[in-house]
Design a protein around this motif. Structure first.
Motif, PDB file in Angstrom:
ATOM      1  N   GLY A  39       0.819  -1.204   0.000  1.00 63.57           N
ATOM      2  CA  GLY A  39       0.000   0.000   0.000  1.00 63.57           C
ATOM      3  C   GLY A  39       0.855   1.258   0.000  1.00 63.57           C
ATOM      4  N   LEU A  40       1.888   1.257   0.824  1.00 66.05           N
ATOM      5  CA  LEU A  40       2.749   2.445   0.902  1.00 66.05           C
ATOM      6  C   LEU A  40       3.489   2.675  -0.411  1.00 66.05           C
ATOM      7  CD1 LEU A  40       4.126   2.094   4.539  1.00 66.05           C
ATOM      8  CD2 LEU A  40       2.466   3.750   3.684  1.00 66.05           C
ATOM      9  N   VAL A  43       1.016   4.263  -2.714  1.00 67.88           N
ATOM     10  CA  VAL A  43       0.865   5.685  -2.395  1.00 67.88           C
ATOM     11  C   VAL A  43       2.051   6.476  -2.939  1.00 67.88           C
ATOM     12  CG1 VAL A  43       0.799   7.352  -0.501  1.00 67.88           C
ATOM     13  CG2 VAL A  43      -0.524   5.252  -0.348  1.00 67.88           C
ATOM     14  N   THR A  46       1.928   6.809  -6.705  1.00 72.13           N
ATOM     15  CA  THR A  46       0.883   7.741  -7.133  1.00 72.13           C
ATOM     16  C   THR A  46       1.324   9.186  -6.930  1.00 72.13           C
ATOM     17  OG1 THR A  46      -0.658   6.106  -6.283  1.00 72.13           O
ATOM     18  CG2 THR A  46      -1.581   8.222  -6.938  1.00 72.13           C
ATOM     19  N   LEU A  47       2.025   9.420  -5.847  1.00 70.84           N
ATOM     20  CA  LEU A  47       2.292  10.811  -5.458  1.00 70.84           C
ATOM     21  C   LEU A  47       3.686  11.306  -5.829  1.00 70.84           C
ATOM     22  CD1 LEU A  47       0.570  10.926  -1.957  1.00 70.84           C
ATOM     23  CD2 LEU A  47      -0.263  11.849  -4.120  1.00 70.84           C
ATOM     24  N   HIS A  50       3.861  14.466  -7.572  1.00 71.96           N
ATOM     25  CA  HIS A  50       3.269  15.635  -6.900  1.00 71.96           C
ATOM     26  C   HIS A  50       4.352  16.361  -6.092  1.00 71.96           C
ATOM     27  CE1 HIS A  50      -1.175  14.509  -7.316  1.00 71.96           C
ATOM     28  NE2 HIS A  50      -0.501  13.602  -7.978  1.00 71.96           N
ATOM     29  N   SER A 130       5.730  18.719   0.294  1.00 73.51           N
ATOM     30  CA  SER A 130       5.042  18.239  -0.904  1.00 73.51           C
ATOM     31  C   SER A 130       4.567  16.818  -0.666  1.00 73.51           C
ATOM     32  CB  SER A 130       5.967  18.273  -2.122  1.00 73.51           C
ATOM     33  OG  SER A 130       6.865  17.184  -2.081  1.00 73.51           O
ATOM     34  N   SER A 131       3.613  16.387  -1.477  1.00 73.92           N
ATOM     35  CA  SER A 131       3.087  15.037  -1.290  1.00 73.92           C
ATOM     36  C   SER A 131       4.134  13.996  -1.642  1.00 73.92           C
ATOM     37  CB  SER A 131       1.851  14.829  -2.154  1.00 73.92           C
ATOM     38  OG  SER A 131       0.818  15.625  -1.673  1.00 73.92           O
ATOM     39  N   ALA A 134       6.197  13.721   1.440  1.00 78.00           N
ATOM     40  CA  ALA A 134       5.437  13.045   2.493  1.00 78.00           C
ATOM     41  C   ALA A 134       5.407  11.538   2.240  1.00 78.00           C
ATOM     42  CB  ALA A 134       4.019  13.598   2.557  1.00 78.00           C
ATOM     43  N   SER A 135       5.121  11.143   0.984  1.00 73.09           N
ATOM     44  CA  SER A 135       5.022   9.709   0.717  1.00 73.09           C
ATOM     45  C   SER A 135       6.391   9.045   0.809  1.00 73.09           C
ATOM     46  CB  SER A 135       4.387   9.456  -0.654  1.00 73.09           C
ATOM     47  OG  SER A 135       5.161  10.042  -1.663  1.00 73.09           O
TER      48      SER A 135
END
Lengths: 202, 651
Positions: A39-40, A43, A46-47, A50, A130-131, A134-135
């Motif tokens: 899952g991480l 994420v 995906t990010l 960004h 930023s995302s 963060a991710s």
């Protein structure tokens, strides 16, 4: 289902059963962890574009430094496997020595990771910027906290070993721990590839 | 009606609803403390709080789940009263307050009612069904319970401490983020579910290891009772679904507490929440329904006095449903705009679940065919489930049709659908299981006459409540609204629905009365086999001794006990010699550890650094303490065992 062996006390029989149960439980726990890290990773992927006003993956990572920490962590898997080898041979001193090496390497990896994070933060790249950041911090940080947990676990294990010596109980604990440790190392291989290598390659 | 006063220059307001909640909590606490003191039961209570024994933990789950059921039911009644009349203004429950009620109702019913009640029944029945002495990890089992209890308390206590979560049980981002839900309510949601989720995951691992490793001789996988099978598959679902929720809640907590922007609409990606939540959330509905399927299979075959029709296909169907449950999460997101191709794939995969479910329904019907049917209360619940669930399934297939879903989406039709499957499946299953295993748990039967009254009240209330919801949805009533206009023509149907809800509420109160009545006057279960049962749990006394089986039985086929009854004198050939049995010690650590989790959560919600760090250190300390105290317990010697079995008349 139990196998009754002749000449074993109820206590020994119980411990044998417990050993089977605990190893299986650890495998199930690891399967759950696979989903968490999966899952991480999702994420992160995906990010990662960004980046907002913050840095891009290419601009952020220093491959040379992560290569060092990768080698450090993978060596700890090797020493951990050696500890398992000596455990089977029942050579307690060598086993403890290998476990100590594993602990030192694990702590070395943690130190390198903390240093890496601190450099980024000094440059002004915080988790809120930023995302992508963060991710990145969440993925590597979750892995790092697993390493930290493993190190504390090892410390407690060493304490048990010094107090009780090598018996069925402590050797079971080492067996279960080494499953966990190898898993944490394998996760890092994926992080190194997906985050750092692919990130640098763009 | 609000209570206002000034204390040291500070104005303090107690809204009337919170005041009522406070007073009722205080009242219950005082009654509880009074009763415990009057009957000198403190020591007895301590025994329960520190227990590590599977059947006692099962009863703890049932008790706590039952208490949360009352809370979630009260929320439902409040909502139904508010919706009973058009443009109604009931007490204070409009707007934000209504959102709180609705969110708490959904969250509580899924996580703190349906799941723990099922896990409670699993704890009671599964070790007995496979001839085990306990779960593989009794301490972990207690810890699982207390973590669930801590998480549930956290979500429930938020109401009186500054507001409950308001973003619905699905807590969609960005609505659930600080930007749109500024109060602490959704922090309680994120942390409460996280803590309870750890407990659920641990319980799943515990059951997996128990079922795979702790079966008695001859109890092969293909001979396990259906409830055990469904527990096995459910545990696998939990194992792979809950970590997705863990990640989702982690992102939500980071966004809310540490100012990141994973899920925000502009800087991050709000769809991540929906994907992760439904990757967890869709398997979750099968986590809720598969154990109920297991209960119905056992109950129907017992009360039809027949071997379950198509045992193998039943097992296969459970496994297939479990597998497909992971493949369909996007059907919750048809209107998000992922495109027709993905919608089509997920529509078809969703509908395909109807196939194994249909197989199960027909197998139950064929089990009934030609059977000697006894209409006990447990059986009534099982029988009434079949048409109810079929209806819920049909509306499910309707919703799975992507183009049609654009019409039904977020309407009351959806509310009708999922209540038909969750209440009409899981809750009926839980009641059926309670009436079925009650004698095994407590040694007395729940009264049949009162039980049947309770059943009919519930069944009629159920259809009155939820059937009109489909029509209201088709008439255009959206879900999650607290009122509607006079000329929408929704008034009558809403009133019917409210009346039904109160009938169900009445039925639940009647159940409590039935328990009380049966406790005093109920039939004692002297034989341990009140239903002429077919599976292992009925072969031992009620309630079972702490070691369950003095000598574990040797199993020779499906419906093991029935086989012995038909082919012999109903006694098992033992699979082992009489030998010492280890009894693990009671332990107070699980309760303390979960208490620390509970406190630490407050540290995060109110940003008290000392509590956060202190809590973290204490949790670590507790784990280390456990590693030094994981031995102990005592052995019951073979002689003592023989004597105890002798006294009972021995089996």
């Amino acid at each position: 289902m139990e196998t009754t062996q002749t000449g074993s006390s109820p206590l020994q029989e119980m411990q044998r059963e417990k050993a089977k149960d605990k190893v299986l439980a650890m495998w199930f726990f690891i399967s759950a962890e696979v989903v968490i890290f999966g899952g991480l990773f999702g994420v992160y992927l995906t990010l990662k574009s960004h980046t907002g006003s913050g840095p891009s993956p290419e601009g952020l990572f220093e491959l040379k430094e992560t290569a060092v920490s990768t080698i450090v962590l993978l060596s700890s898997s090797f020493t951990c496997a050696m500890a398992g080898y000596f455990l089977q041979g029942k050579t307690k001193k060598k086993m403890i020595l290998m476990l100590l090496f594993t602990l030192l390497l694990g702590m070395g990896f943690l130190g390198l990771e903390i240093k890496e994070f601190l450099t980024y933060v000094e440059k002004g790249y915080r988790i809120t910027d930023s995302s992508f950041l963060a991710s990145f911090y969440l993925l590597t940080g979750t892995h790092g906290s697993h390493v930290l947990a493993g190190c504390i676990w090892m410390l407690v294990l060493l304490f048990h070993l010094l107090r009780e010596g090598l018996n069925e109980d402590t050797s079971l604990k080492i067996k279960v721990f080494s499953l966990y440790w190898h898993f944490v190392d394998v996760v890092w291989v994926f992080i190194f590839t997906v985050v750092y290598l692919f990130g640098k390659a763009g | 009606m609000d209570l206002k006063y000034t204390l040291w220059g500070k104005k303090i307001t107690f809204p009337s609803d919170i005041l009522a909640a406070d007073m009722s909590i205080l009242l219950f606490l005082l009654i509880g403390v009074g009763l415990l003191t009057y009957f000198k039961k403190w020591k007895w209570l301590w025994g329960w709080l520190t227990t590590t024994h599977h059947s006692k933990i099962g009863i703890l789950y049932l008790t706590a789940g039952g208490a949360f059921f009352l809370r979630g039911g009260l929320d439902a009644l409040i909502m139904r009263v508010q919706l009973a009349l058009p443009e109604n203004q009931f007490w204070v429950f409009q707007g934000e307050k209504y959102n709180q009620m609705m969110t708490t109702h959904g969250t509580t019913m899924i996580f703190f009612v349906a799941m723990p009640l099922l896990i409670g029944l699993m704890n009671v029945a599964v070790p007995l069904q496979i001839g085990a002495r306990d779960l593989a990890f009794p301490y972990l089992n207690a810890l699982s319970f207390w973590l669930f209890f801590a998480g549930g308390s956290l979500v429930n206590i938020s109401f009186i401490l500054g507001g409950s979560p308001t973003a619905g049980w699905t807590a969609y981002a960005p609505l659930a983020l600080k930007e749109f839900s500024p109060g602490p309510g959704n922090d309680y949601y994120a942390l409460g579910l996280q803590i309870a989720g750890i407990g659920t995951l641990l319980t799943a691992i515990n059951f997996l290891v128990t079922i795979l490793n702790k079966r008695t001789k001859g109890m092969t996988l293909t001979r396990m009772p259906l409830f055990t099978w469904s527990t096995l598959v459910t545990s696998l679902l939990i194992l792979f679904a809950f970590p997705a929720l863990t990640v989702a809640l982690l992102l939500l907590s980071f966004d809310r507490l540490f100012g990141t922007s994973f899920l925000s609409a502009d800087a991050g990606n709000a769809l991540i929440w929906q994907h992760l939540f439904w990757i967890f959330g869709h398997p979750e509905v099968y986590i809720l329904i598969l154990p109920a399927f297991g209960i119905f299979s056992d109950v129907i075959s017992t009360f039809a006095k027949k071997k379950l029709f198509g045992y193998t296909s039943m097992v296969f169907a459970i496994v297939l449903i479990g597998f497909l449950g992971f493949m369909v999460w996007v059907h919750h997101m048809f209107t998000v705009g992922l495109g027709p191709a993905s919608n089509a794939i997920f529509a078809i995969s969703t509908m395909s679940i109807a196939v194994p479910t249909g197989i199960k329904v027909f197998n139950w019907l064929f089990t009934l065919k030609g059977g000697v049917i006894r209409f006990n209360t447990a059986m009534l619940y099982a029988l009434s489930f079949i048409p109810t669930f079929v209806m819920g399934g049909v509306t499910g297939v309707m919703l799975a049709a992507a183009p049609a879903d654009y019409q039904y989406h977020d309407s009351y039709f959806v509310v009708g659908h999922f209540h038909y499957v969750i209440v009409g499946g899981t809750i009926l299953g839980i009641f059926s299981g309670l009436y079925y295993w009650w004698p095994k748990m407590f040694g007395f039967l729940l009264d049949e006459k009162r039980g049947k009254w309770q059943f009919w009240l519930f069944a009629i209330g159920f259809h009155l409540t939820f059937f009109p919801m489909h029509i209201m949805g088709l008439m255009g009533m959206p879900r999650r609204v607290y009122t509607y206009l006079e000329d929408s023509g929704l008034g009558t149907l809403n009133m019917i629905s409210t009346i039904g809800a109160f009938l169900m509420g009445l039925s639940v109160l009647f159940f409590i009365y039935t328990v009380y009545w049966s406790c005093r006057n109920g039939v004692r279960d002297a034989s341990g086999d009140p239903w002429d049962g077919r599976t292992l749990e009925w072969a031992i006394p009620s309630p079972p001794p702490e070691y369950n089986f003095a000598r574990r039985p040797f199993v020779r086929g499906v419906d093991a006990f029935w086989k012995e009854k038909m082919e012999g004198d109903g006694t098992f050939q033992p699979a082992e010699k009489l030998k010492p049995i280890h009894i693990p010690p009671s332990n107070v650590q699980p309760m303390i550890l979960s208490g620390i989790f509970f406190m630490t959560a407050f540290g995060f919600i109110f940003d008290w650094n000392l509590v956060k760090i202190g809590g973290g250190i204490l949790i670590l300390g507790m784990l280390i303490w456990r590693s030094f105290t994981d031995k102990g317990g005592h052995f019951i010697t073979a002689e003592e065992l023989a004597e105890r079995e002798e006294r009972k008349g021995g089996r």
